[in-house]
Design a protein around this motif. Structure first.
Motif, mmCIF file in Angstrom:
data_model
loop_
_atom_site.group_PDB
_atom_site.id
_atom_site.type_symbol
_atom_site.label_atom_id
_atom_site.label_comp_id
_atom_site.label_asym_id
_atom_site.label_seq_id
_atom_site.Cartn_x
_atom_site.Cartn_y
_atom_site.Cartn_z
ATOM 1 N N GLY A 50 1.165 -1.675 -0.103
ATOM 2 C CA GLY A 50 0.136 -0.701 0.099
ATOM 3 C C GLY A 50 1.218 1.493 0.561
ATOM 4 O O GLY A 50 0.661 2.204 -0.362
ATOM 5 N N SER A 51 1.026 0.952 0.945
ATOM 6 C CA SER A 51 3.330 2.398 1.011
ATOM 7 C C SER A 51 3.395 2.653 -0.825
ATOM 8 O O SER A 51 3.915 3.432 -1.354
ATOM 9 N N ILE A 52 3.462 1.615 -1.248
ATOM 10 C CA ILE A 52 4.702 1.803 -2.405
ATOM 11 C C ILE A 52 3.641 2.460 -4.142
ATOM 12 O O ILE A 52 4.043 3.101 -4.407
ATOM 13 N N ILE A 53 1.916 1.522 -3.868
ATOM 14 C CA ILE A 53 1.709 1.888 -4.620
ATOM 15 C C ILE A 53 0.858 3.545 -3.856
ATOM 16 O O ILE A 53 0.890 4.503 -4.977
ATOM 17 N N GLY A 54 0.841 3.917 -2.996
ATOM 18 C CA GLY A 54 0.687 5.256 -2.805
ATOM 19 C C GLY A 54 1.720 5.901 -2.753
ATOM 20 O O GLY A 54 1.427 7.357 -3.037
ATOM 21 N N ILE A 55 3.065 5.817 -2.632
ATOM 22 C CA ILE A 55 4.008 6.792 -3.170
ATOM 23 C C ILE A 55 3.179 7.163 -4.677
ATOM 24 O O ILE A 55 3.822 8.568 -4.730
ATOM 25 N N GLY A 56 2.295 6.648 -5.389
ATOM 26 C CA GLY A 56 2.445 6.958 -6.273
ATOM 27 C C GLY A 56 1.018 8.191 -6.730
ATOM 28 O O GLY A 56 1.237 9.106 -7.774
ATOM 29 N N TYR A 57 -0.085 7.597 -5.907
ATOM 30 C CA TYR A 57 -0.765 8.376 -6.152
ATOM 31 C C TYR A 57 0.020 10.121 -5.055
ATOM 32 O O TYR A 57 -0.699 11.097 -5.721
ATOM 33 N N GLY A 58 1.084 9.400 -3.929
ATOM 34 C CA GLY A 58 1.072 11.459 -3.194
ATOM 35 C C GLY A 58 2.132 11.802 -4.649
ATOM 36 O O GLY A 58 1.801 13.239 -4.569
#
Length: 981
Positions: A50-58
């Motif tokens: 989730g953190s990896i994917i969230g980096i993209g969102y961020g």
């Protein structure tokens, strides 16, 4: 000092680069126990994913924030920019044979160039257009880039038609964390994502260009004065955002054969992150993106088929908007809607003629009739025309929000879908299609109300974000539920005289009848008092509030009325389908509605129909032709850039020619005989050089001004200890004023003294940090401007811009809202009995103030002097007890100032007014005012008569060089008053 203050201070003292990892750690530390408490027992590797994917969102959220800060535009083309750049990577690596990292760098350059071109070619070209139109244009640019990405993806197939091997980051490792495979793309995002944020932070805080971007974002006017090019800096910011979007897309969303499929997946979480960052804070947007990525994976871990993750994103949007009342919102620039006006009003003597007044309706009926006639040529064409009529109904409803209220909506098809489902269930249980239409209208209206309440806490583009989020949520989460549509249902078809109105010619007649009803109701809105209220709030919200209009209430009513009409269109569209399911109302159709309004013409009632024929009809009527693609992609941009008024503006020469010919038939002089430039003519005749001729009898409204409760010598307005600071700068400090009934109080002082801020607090537009305001014996400190105006506390504005797209007659009719409120329901139904009374009184006021030659002119056409007269007429029609006039002589010539002083004195004497006047023209204010208060550095320096003020050396010292004559523009004094009745 509280513990909260201590913690906030510690965070602020941390280096900027350290705040991001601290925020991410806090997200994980607090999120894991919370997830367990809700029953989402989550393994650590799920949080890592989730953190990896969230980096993209961020990262994408950071891009949106960066662009918005410099351009005040939400770049809805950002996902397509990233996809277009990512699609070029296989071309560089596989086709051209370049090394991976060289191709990677070139793809980032492609993203930079594509984004910069969108800014230069679209956003900057539409800099003076309404923000909603600019946003819709970015959507059109995104569609064009998406088509370009599809062409690039064609190179990923070899000569045999086989898909080439995916282009993976070279030299990056793959490894496992439990059962989770950290791919090379994930590794690249883990490495490059934080580096990008750190580099962007250093760039913005340390580099010359980064500081220039921030300066322009904070204050573009001051930046230009410092020699910083706003165009260059905004283009640089857009380019940087495009590069980051390219890198993010390469690592998070491998391009597929259909580039559009990844757009909502990338855009909505990024928008959620940006909104949490208030469209201003890069670090907060990044942390919010990681949070959304973690929550998404936690939810999917519990149920891989769950759509709850999208619900979470939408809820985050709503909560962020609720907690940040002005996040990302911005008042529409005054006059921006003038540039998209397709059909300026005709002269009143022509507009009153029956053929001219009803000619547009007859032409519209002829167009609709021709469209229906074309549909009756075959069953296939009947189906196509029915789809166009359904789209036109929904576009017409969206026009009430977008064109009249100025709020771009991207969720109108989803709202219509709610109505379609309601109609399906009611018809299934009652077999009554009239009840189905009623249920559809009520359901969609209620849905629009619920959606509009949180969205309208933030004005401007945040409404667009919320409606788009709802469109995606409705299609993916709400409508597919088993208790709504599930996998699909078969809707019933209408029955008339024992015959089933099946799809084809029979159903086309049914759709045409409902379309006529929607058209009639929408026409009532456009031409009635409710439409006038919407345009006033859209053009100038502050002035509308002074005219006792409540903007939030009016916008909510617009949401509801638009929802009701969308529900009717949704019901017809739903029963038109062979199978009704969630795919019937995709988000792309809502976006198409917005594009249809831009193509047809935002300022025209018929723009929705013309745009629907173009955007919706072209793909249906020309399914195999390249013209369809041109019409829906390149055509939208061409029309937006070259014809801001839409396709309907092409009809203006025809309308003017026909109206002139009709005028000749009735013996009315041609428009060509009038002055070529009405604004220049207004400058010559705006205010008289000598006493005007006797005027008509006072309007009945002014003759009935109540003076029973006006007691000369009584304190009418008292302000005590007013103070206001902005960002640590004290604009006003401990100001105390008393205004006696019947007097004129002047308020003077050098620029920056705090005069206008004091006016803002007296009128309610700014809430004081300290102090109270009492008016007519009541404490009004907490009252909104419109509520103070209802009590008779009326103010003017320095620019006197009023409502640029409205005519003088319409503006004066608007001011009568204080005495005769427009009943919204009656106005929509065309049964407003107070409309004729408003027009009669407005005409009396126009004649009394000598504005007859400008009756049908829009405010934007008038000179400054003429606008001042129109503004005074508006102020008087509000039946004021106290007038706050902010520099009434600003922008007008010397002779016009003399006549203005005479008019103010006469109005004050004739109607026993009380005036408070801010004025820099010292001779004018000395002649008008009974007392004068001098403000310096946010404080009241002294108060006295004109002679006392002139003799006070402190006043002279506060101006230029301590000389009284230096502050006097001339030796002119206001001439004696003369009778104006």
């Amino acid at each position: 000092m509280t513990s909260r203050d201590t913690m906030a201070g510690l965070i602020r003292r941390l280096p900027t680069g350290a705040r991001l990892p601290l925020g991410c750690g806090a997200v994980l530390a607090l999120g894991l126990p919370f997830a367990h408490a809700l029953g989402y027992a989550t393994p650590p590797y799920v949080l890592i994913l989730g953190s990896i994917i969230g980096i993209g969102y961020g990262l994408l959220g950071v891009c949106l924030v960066l662009v918005f800060r410099t351009s005040q535009v939400i770049n809805f083309a950002l996902p397509q920019i990233g996809i277009f750049a990512a699609a070029s990577l296989p071309v560089f690596v596989q086709v051209a044979g370049l090394p991976y990292w060289l191709g990677f760098a070139l793809s980032a350059v492609v993203g930079f160039a594509a984004s910069a071109l969108v800014n230069l070619g679209v956003v900057r070209r539409l800099a003076k257009a309404p923000r909603g139109m600019v946003t819709a244009a970015t959507i059109g640019a995104g569609v064009l880039l998406s088509d370009g990405a599809g062409q690039l993806l064609g190179f990923t197939y070899d000569a045999g038609g086989n898909l080439r091997e995916p282009t993976l980051p070279a030299g990056l490792p793959e490894f496992n964390v439990g059962p989770l495979l950290i791919t090379q793309s994930y590794t690249g995002l883990l490495i490059i994502g934080p580096l990008l944020v750190a580099a962007l932070t250093v760039f913005l805080t340390r580099s010359r260009y980064g500081l220039a971007i921030r300066a322009v974002a904070c204050n573009s006017d001051a930046g230009r004065m410092a020699g910083i090019s706003e165009v260059r800096m905004s283009t640089l910011a857009w380019g940087i955002a495009g590069s980051i979007a390219a890198v993010t897309t390469i690592f998070t969303a491998a391009p597929s054969a259909n580039a559009n499929t990844t757009t909502p997946v990338l855009l909505l979480p990024a928008l959620g992150a940006a909104v949490v960052g208030a469209m201003q804070n890069l670090s907060r947007a990044m942390v919010a993106g990681i949070f959304l990525g973690v929550v998404q994976q936690v939810v999917l871990w519990k149920d891989a088929n769950s759509q709850a993750a999208e619900v979470v994103v939408f809820v985050v949007l709503l909560v962020a908007l609720t907690l940040q009342p002005r996040a990302g919102g911005r008042a529409e620039a005054k006059g921006s809607w003038v540039g998209v006006a397709a059909m300026p009003p005709l002269p009143p003597q022509l507009a009153r003629l029956w053929p001219v007044r009803h000619g547009p309706k007859l032409v519209l009926f002829a167009v609709v009739g021709a469209l229906i006639g074309f549909g009756l040529t075959s069953g296939a064409q009947a189906v196509n025309v029915t789809a166009i009529l359904c789209g036109a109904m929904i576009a017409t409803s969206a026009g009430i929000l977008t064109s009249l209220a100025g709020e771009l909506t991207l969720g109108q098809y989803a709202i219509a879908g709610i109505g379609g489902v309601a109609s399906y269930y009611v018809v299934a249980h009652t077999a009554s299609f009239p009840l189905g239409l009623l249920a559809a209208a009520l359901a969609s209206g209620a849905c629009a109300l619920v959606l509009g309440l949180p969205a309208l806490r933030t004005r401007g583009l945040m409404v667009t974000v919320t409606t788009l989020g709802f469109a995606v949520l409705a299609s993916d989460v709400i409508l597919p539920h088993s208790w709504l549509l599930g996998d699909g249902v078969t809707p019933a078809q209408p029955i008339a005289a024992g015959h089933t109105l099946a799809a084809g010619e029979p159903y086309l007649w049914y759709a045409a009848i409902v379309f006529a009803l929607v058209l009639l109701l929408a026409h009532n809105v456009w031409r009635g008092g409710f439409g006038r209220l919407l345009r006033a709030v859209r053009d100038n919200e502050s002035a509308a509030r002074t005219f006792t209009v409540r903007p939030t209430r009016v916008r909510i009513q617009a949401f509801v009325v638009a929802g009701l009409l969308a529900g009717l269109g949704g019901a017809v569209y739903a029963h038109f389908q062979l199978t009704l399911n969630a795919a019937t109302f995709p988000p792309e159709l809502s976006v198409g509605v917005a594009l249809a309004l831009i193509v047809g013409g935002l300022s025209s009632f018929s723009g929705a129909l013309i745009g629907s024929i173009w955007v919706i009809g072209a793909p249906l009527l020309l399914p195999t032709s390249g013209l369809a693609s041109t019409a829906t992609t390149t055509g939208v941009l061409v029309v937006a850039l070259c014809l801001p008024g839409g396709l309907v503006s092409l009809l203006r020469p025809v309308r003017d020619w026909v109206a002139a010919r009709i005028g000749r038939m009735y013996g009315i002089p041609l428009a060509a005989d009038a002055p070529d430039n009405p604004a220049d003519d207004g400058r010559r005749t705006a205010l008289p050089e000598r006493p005007p001729a006797p005027r008509p009898q006072q309007p009945s409204l002014l003759r009935t001004l109540s003076t029973e409760d006006r007691v000369p010598g009584r304190v009418l307005l008292r302000a005590e200890g007013l103070a206001k600071s902005f960002g640590g700068v004290s604009a006003v400090r401990n100001v105390t004023l008393e205004v006696v009934e019947g007097e004129t109080l002047g308020l003077i002082g050098p620029n920056g003294a705090g005069k206008t801020t004091t006016f803002e607090m007296l009128s309610g537009f700014v809430v004081p940090d300290r102090g109270t305001v009492h008016f007519a014996g009541s404490d009004v400190t907490a009252l909104a401007p419109e509520l103070r105006a209802q009590r008779g506390l009326i103010r003017s504005f320095q620019d006197s811009s009023l409502f640029p797209t409205m005519t003088v007659r319409e503006v004066l009719a608007l001011t009568l809202e204080r005495q005769h409120r427009t009943p919204v329901t009656a106005s929509v139904l065309g049964m407003d009995r107070t409309a004729r009374r408003r027009q009669t009184v407005a005409d009396e006021l126009i004649d009394y103030f000598g504005l007859g030659d400008y009756r049908g002119r829009t405010i934007g056409e008038l000179s400054t002097g003429t606008r001042r007269i129109a503004e005074l007429a508006c102020m008087m029609s509000l039946r004021p007890r106290l007038l706050l006039l902010d520099e009434p002589s600003a922008g007008i010539a010397q002779r016009e100032t003399e006549a203005l002083g005479v008019m103010l004195r006469n109005l004050k004497n004739d109607f026993e007014l009380t005036l408070v006047v801010i004025e820099h023209d010292i001779p004018l204010i000395m002649a008008l005012a009974d007392r004068i208060t001098v403000m310096v550095n946010g404080q009241d320096l002294c108060c006295g008569t004109g002679a006392e003020i002139r003799a006070d050396q402190r006043v002279a010292d506060a101006y230029l060089g301590g000389s009284v004559t230096a502050i006097e523009r001339s030796e002119h004094t206001v001439p004696p008053s003369f009778t104006t009745t």
